[in-house]
Write an enzyme that holds these catalytic residues in place. Structure first.
Site, PDB file in Angstrom:
ATOM      1  N   SER A 147       0.759  -1.297  -0.098  1.00 17.42           N
ATOM      2  CA  SER A 147       0.038  -0.035  -0.009  1.00 17.42           C
ATOM      3  C   SER A 147       0.767   1.367   0.126  1.00 17.42           C
ATOM      4  CB  SER A 147      -0.935  -0.083   1.319  1.00 17.42           C
ATOM      5  OG  SER A 147      -1.960   0.934   1.044  1.00 17.42           O
TER       6      SER A 147
ATOM      7  N   ASP B 138      -7.882  -5.513  -6.364  1.00 15.03           N
ATOM      8  CA  ASP B 138      -8.047  -4.469  -5.385  1.00 15.03           C
ATOM      9  C   ASP B 138      -7.923  -3.171  -6.504  1.00 15.03           C
ATOM     10  OD1 ASP B 138      -7.084  -2.778  -3.356  1.00 15.03           O
ATOM     11  OD2 ASP B 138      -5.026  -2.549  -4.095  1.00 15.03           O
TER      12      ASP B 138
ATOM     13  N   HIS C  59      -6.203  -6.155  -1.848  1.00 13.44           N
ATOM     14  CA  HIS C  59      -5.201  -5.515  -1.293  1.00 13.44           C
ATOM     15  C   HIS C  59      -4.140  -6.082  -0.587  1.00 13.44           C
ATOM     16  CE1 HIS C  59      -3.575  -1.403  -0.824  1.00 13.44           C
ATOM     17  NE2 HIS C  59      -3.511  -1.491   0.543  1.00 13.44           N
TER      18      HIS C  59
END
Length: 994
Positions: free
Chosen positions: A714, A911, A968
């Protein structure tokens, strides 16, 4: 001095061709570059004549001082100036710490002091650093001033001259050094008085005028300390033969300057040089009133639980001065401070006398006639040393007998760490009761005849505390011997062992410890940083060592490790039994103190296989400002929560199957980390993480030589490249000797679903929303509209951020692109931005772990001291305020790949928030020697044991992978794929199918 020894060697070698100048400097690197240093030069007239051109080039014309007396006097001039500097630095922290304890606004106190008679150069220049907590590493390390005051006190002892205030400062600095603060800025000494940031103090509500009264008390406290410092410096200068007018000219506007030195110093000099009229001159600072104000300050500091090291010392000096001059307290108001302190600073009571003291001797010290002069000296030492009890026990200064009890009997201060002063007591001698205005109670020492209440003991390997039945008169004890003195509740020395009419008692003189250690550690210690036409030499403080010890808090046992090199402190629990339950696999969880009130949480798990040879890897979650406990419990740690269970179970695909794993909550305030968060960007976060790894290596040196990997996700698209780039830059500094530390053998960087480059990835939002494998979120016309907004608004804003680099431009770009693209797109349908396949209320990965970490029994077991915060707002908002999100880290990523480090860019294809289109675009944009081949390569199937898990391509040391069916947090959705990617990358291999 060292300079004199060099001069002697040159004479022995008959090197008349070398002209030596002893010329220490002051002013720092900035003034050195500008050629405006203050220089104190001592040499022969011929050497000065030859070298003056160079000295003039380097110095301010008004700050070049040719000190009379030849070689050695330049160093002496700097030394007596550092008496002032060393005391004033600590006085600044003492004043600001007391202000915090009083609940005063520190900024208002600063304004009041700077505009008053209490001003000093050090106060004005150190307080901004105190207010901003600019200690790491700061501008002037604590070890520097400690070295300077150590030189002062060492030379004072050599010359037989007392420097009590400087001695107090030395001991407090030494105590701070023991806490690991050596590399920190000396303004950080305020933490000895008030550990929390002083700026967090909210001014307490009080009666009208109370804040002003207490502020005035602090002003008067500083006045007293500065006057004592001026007297000590000037009197010491006279003792070592420094021209006093020249000292005044140097110090009055230099770092040792103060209003008191300016106003009182010249009169002190006149008095010491024979001007009798100055003693009758009216002084603004009446001694009696100053003692009264200072006594009030010390009393109120005690009530506020604030140490008053220098203030107590100054009070004792002022009081002792009056008593030495045989004056009663009622006469104090008639006494003027200038002559009093000039005489006090010399402090020679019955000088050069070995016999007993008569009625006209030093009755003011509280001694009866007949006491030997050595007793007077020790009584004075005890009186002056009383404030140093604050260093040992952080309580109010106590009686001389209590000093003996606490220092010699203290488990925290061994006798071998104290210098010793010899006291000879005769059979019928006693001290009269006396009133100490600081302590406000009577103290008595007396001999009560035979009957032993004190035991002299000697340490030995067989019997560490075996008693000695007799002591030969006149025989000195070793430093491994000590006295176990019995004292009653009133602090009275009840009995002292008598042998043949006299005994030898060894008392602690805490003034001596640091300089003595320095001398023993380095007999050829260079006494000053000197500028010479022939030699440039530097002095270093005594080496400090790492410390390890155990403590118990609230039933939890912690191992504490203090890292001398970085000033960091690790405090952790061993094998808590939480999460990792594999037999024989060790784990450690706890905190690293990376700065003042900056406690970074870490959790380490040993490799399940071959831990003694397995590599070391770190895991960071993103955010910015999200805890790495997410990755530990939801993704790749030793345990996970399965099937709705409330307790975790073994994760067979844990990354610690292959490597030793370190999970870190950063920046401060995230997860279990707590304290002051000074991180505002990715760049400012990196040094703290590096510091953590350095301290980790020092505590666990077996991992220092291991290959090292960084894995993240991320916002790790920012963290990973910058941390790797910073680590490599530090490695280069370590290799060329400009940085001290341990090399981090970085071999791998892995980032899944990362946010690297906003220009590429804002466009990827549009592409993914229109075309992904699961469901289209926008139509063709919407795609065209968003693309137009991206081109016309978002890209120009991001380019402005990149070109200017300003926080405002980057923050504006973040708002522009979010409001125009990311925000509206995230609302076009009911979907989870972390897994486009699911609705926005998707409960997976489960948050069960957060509830588990709120259980007191769990937090106690792992040593956590803060309430768990998964993704708190405060750290995120600090990053947002600098526009960090809009800054690209593609350049750093390219540098890392080009350096040869194995890099994998991978992403779960379900994601949306950091989607695989953006990840692939970033991978294709990386600039390195294998870029052409990488760009030309086509994606091909990636399999794990024959089962396809995605598509990938490689080129040189760079791999890209799209992971099928993963959101994710890729390891949660595809654990087998994730573990294979991790293992291959940590093996320094590009990805390959199995």
């Amino acid at each position: 001095s060292y300079a004199q020894s060099v001069a002697n060697q040159l004479q022995i070698l008959k090197r008349e061709d070398i002209s030596l100048i002893d010329a220490p400097v002051s002013g720092g690197a900035g003034r050195a570059r500008a050629g405006t240093l203050s220089i104190m030069a001592g040499a022969s007239p011929s050497a000065i004549e030859k070298g003056k051109w160079l000295l003039s080039e380097m110095s301010d014309p008004k700050k070049l001082f040719i000190v009379e007396g030849g070689i050695g006097q330049g160093s002496n001039m700097k030394m007596v100036h550092q008496v002032l500097a060393g005391i004033h630095i600590l006085a600044t922290s003492e004043a600001m710490g007391l202000a915090a304890r009083f609940g005063l606004d520190p900024r208002r106190v600063r304004e009041a002091v700077v505009g008053s008679e209490a001003w000093s150069w050090m106060f004005e220049n150190r307080t901004p650093r105190i207010l901003s907590e600019d200690y790491f590493p700061g501008e002037s390390a604590l070890t520097i001033i400690l070295k300077d005051v150590g030189i002062v006190t060492s030379m004072a002892r050599l010359k037989g001259f007392p420097t009590p205030m400087c001695g107090i400062a030395e001991q407090v600095y030494t105590a701070a050094l023991a806490r690991g603060w050596g590399p920190n800025d000396d303004a950080g000494m305020v933490r000895m008085y008030y550990l929390e940031p002083v700026t967090k103090v909210v001014e307490a509500k009080s009666e009208e005028g109370e804040a002003e009264r207490r502020t005035r008390l602090i002003v008067r406290m500083l006045v007293a300390i500065h006057v004592c410092a001026a007297a000590e410096s000037i009197a010491f200068a006279k003792h070592v033969g420094i021209p006093l007018e020249q000292l005044y000219e140097l110090a009055v506007d230099a770092a040792g300057g103060s209003v008191m030195f300016r106003e009182c110093g010249r009169d002190m000099i006149r008095g010491l040089t024979g001007d009798a009229e100055v003693w009758s001159k009216t002084a603004r600072n009446n001694l009696g009133q100053l003692i009264k104000d200072l006594s009030q300050a010390v009393d109120e500091a005690f009530e506020a639980k604030c140490p008053s090291f220098l203030a107590s010392g100054a009070l004792n000096l002022l009081t002792l001065d009056c008593q030495i001059m045989q004056e009663e307290p009622r006469k104090w108001p008639e006494r003027q401070i200038i002559p009093s302190l000039s005489n006090m600073a010399i402090l020679k009571c019955n000088d050069e006398r070995d016999g007993a003291v008569g009625e006209d001797g030093c009755a003011g010290v509280g001694l009866e006639p007949g006491a030997p002069s050595i007793v007077i000296e020790v009584a004075r030492v005890l009186l002056l040393a009383a404030p140093l009890l604050n260093v040992i026990s952080e309580v109010r200064p106590l009686s001389p007998s209590a000093l003996v009890r606490l220092c010699i009997g203290s488990p925290t201060l061994e006798a071998r760490d104290c210098a010793i002063a010899k006291l000879v007591l005769h059979k019928k001698w006693r001290m009269r009761p006396r009133q100490n205005p600081t302590i406000k109670r009577k103290m008595e020492w007396r001999r009560t005849g035979p009957g032993v209440a004190a035991t002299v003991a000697k340490e030995s390997p067989q019997h560490p505390h075996a008693p000695i039945r007799s002591l030969t008169p006149g025989s000195p004890m070793t430093t491994l011997q000590y006295l176990n003195i019995a004292l009653d509740k009133n602090g009275i020395l009840s009995d002292i062992h008598e042998s043949h009419g006299r005994i030898e008692v060894w008392l602690v003189n805490a003034f001596d410890s640091f300089a003595r250690i320095t001398r023993s550690a380095c007999s050829s210690f260079v006494t000053w940083l000197g500028l010479s036409l022939a030699t440039l030499v530097g002095a270093a403080p005594a080496a400090t060592k790492d410390k390890r010890y155990l403590v118990e808090r609230d039933g939890t046992n912690y191992t504490v490790f203090e890292h001398a090199a970085t000033g960091a402190k690790l405090e952790f629990v061993t094998n808590s039994g939480i999460c990792e339950t594999t037999p024989g696999v060790n784990q450690y969880s706890g905190y690293l103190s990376v700065g003042t009130n900056m406690n970074m949480w870490f959790w380490f798990f040993e490799a399940r296989n071959n831990p003694s040879t397995a590599p070391l890897a770190t895991w960071f979650n993103g955010g910015p400002g999200c805890s790495s406990m997410i990755g530990l419990f939801q993704e790749n740690g030793p345990c996970q929560f399965y099937n709705g269970a409330s307790t975790p179970s073994n994760n067979t695909h844990s990354f610690n199957n292959y490597a030793n794993m370190l999970y870190v909550d950063q920046p401060i305030g995230v997860g279990f980390s707590y304290g002051t968060d000074s991180v505002t960007s990715t760049v400012t976060a990196a040094p703290y993480v590096w510091k953590l790894i350095q301290a980790f290596y020092a505590q666990f040196p077996q991992y220092e030589s291991r290959e090292f990997g960084i894995f993240t996700e991320s916002y790790g698209g920012h963290y990973g490249p910058e941390f790797a780039y910073y680590f490599e830059d530090q490695n280069n500094g370590i290799a060329n000797g400009t940085i001290k530390g341990d090399k981090i053998d970085l071999i791998a960087l892995g980032i899944n679903n990362g946010w690297y480059d906003p220009v590429l990835q804002y466009k990827a939002y549009i592409t993914y929303s229109y075309n992904n494998s699961y469901k289209a979120l926008i139509s063709q016309s919407q795609y065209n509209s968003y693309l137009s907004t991206y081109t016309s608004k978002c890209v120009p804003a991001l380019n402005s951020c990149a070109s200017s680099g300003s926080n405002s431009a980057c923050e504006s770009a973040e708002n522009t692109c979010y409001n125009g693209i990311e925000g509206p797109l995230s609302e076009v349908g009911n979907f989870d931005v972390y897994d486009v396949r699911e609705p926005s209320n998707d409960p997976y990965p489960p948050e069960t772990y957060a509830t588990y970490l709120a259980n007191p029994s769990v937090t106690s077991a792992i040593g956590a001291k803060a309430t768990y915060a998964e993704c708190p707002d405060a750290p995120y908002e600090k990053f947002s305020s600098t526009g960090d999100d809009s800054r690209s880290f593609l350049t750093q990523l390219s540098d890392v790949v080009q350096s040869g480090i194995q890099v994998v860019i991978w992403a779960g294809d379900a994601d949306w928030i950091c989607n695989w289109y953006g990840g692939e675009a970033v991978a294709n944009a990386i600039s390195y020697s294998g870029a052409s081949a990488f760009d030309a390569a086509a994606l091909k199937p990636y399999t794990v044991n024959g089962v396809q898990g995605g598509t990938f391509k490689t080129g040189g040391n760079l791999s890209f992978l799209r992971v099928f069916g993963a959101g994710h947090e890729v390891p949660y959705y595809q654990p087998a794929v994730a573990l294979q990617v991790f293992e291959q990358t940590m093996q320094k291999k590009v990805l390959s199918s199995t």
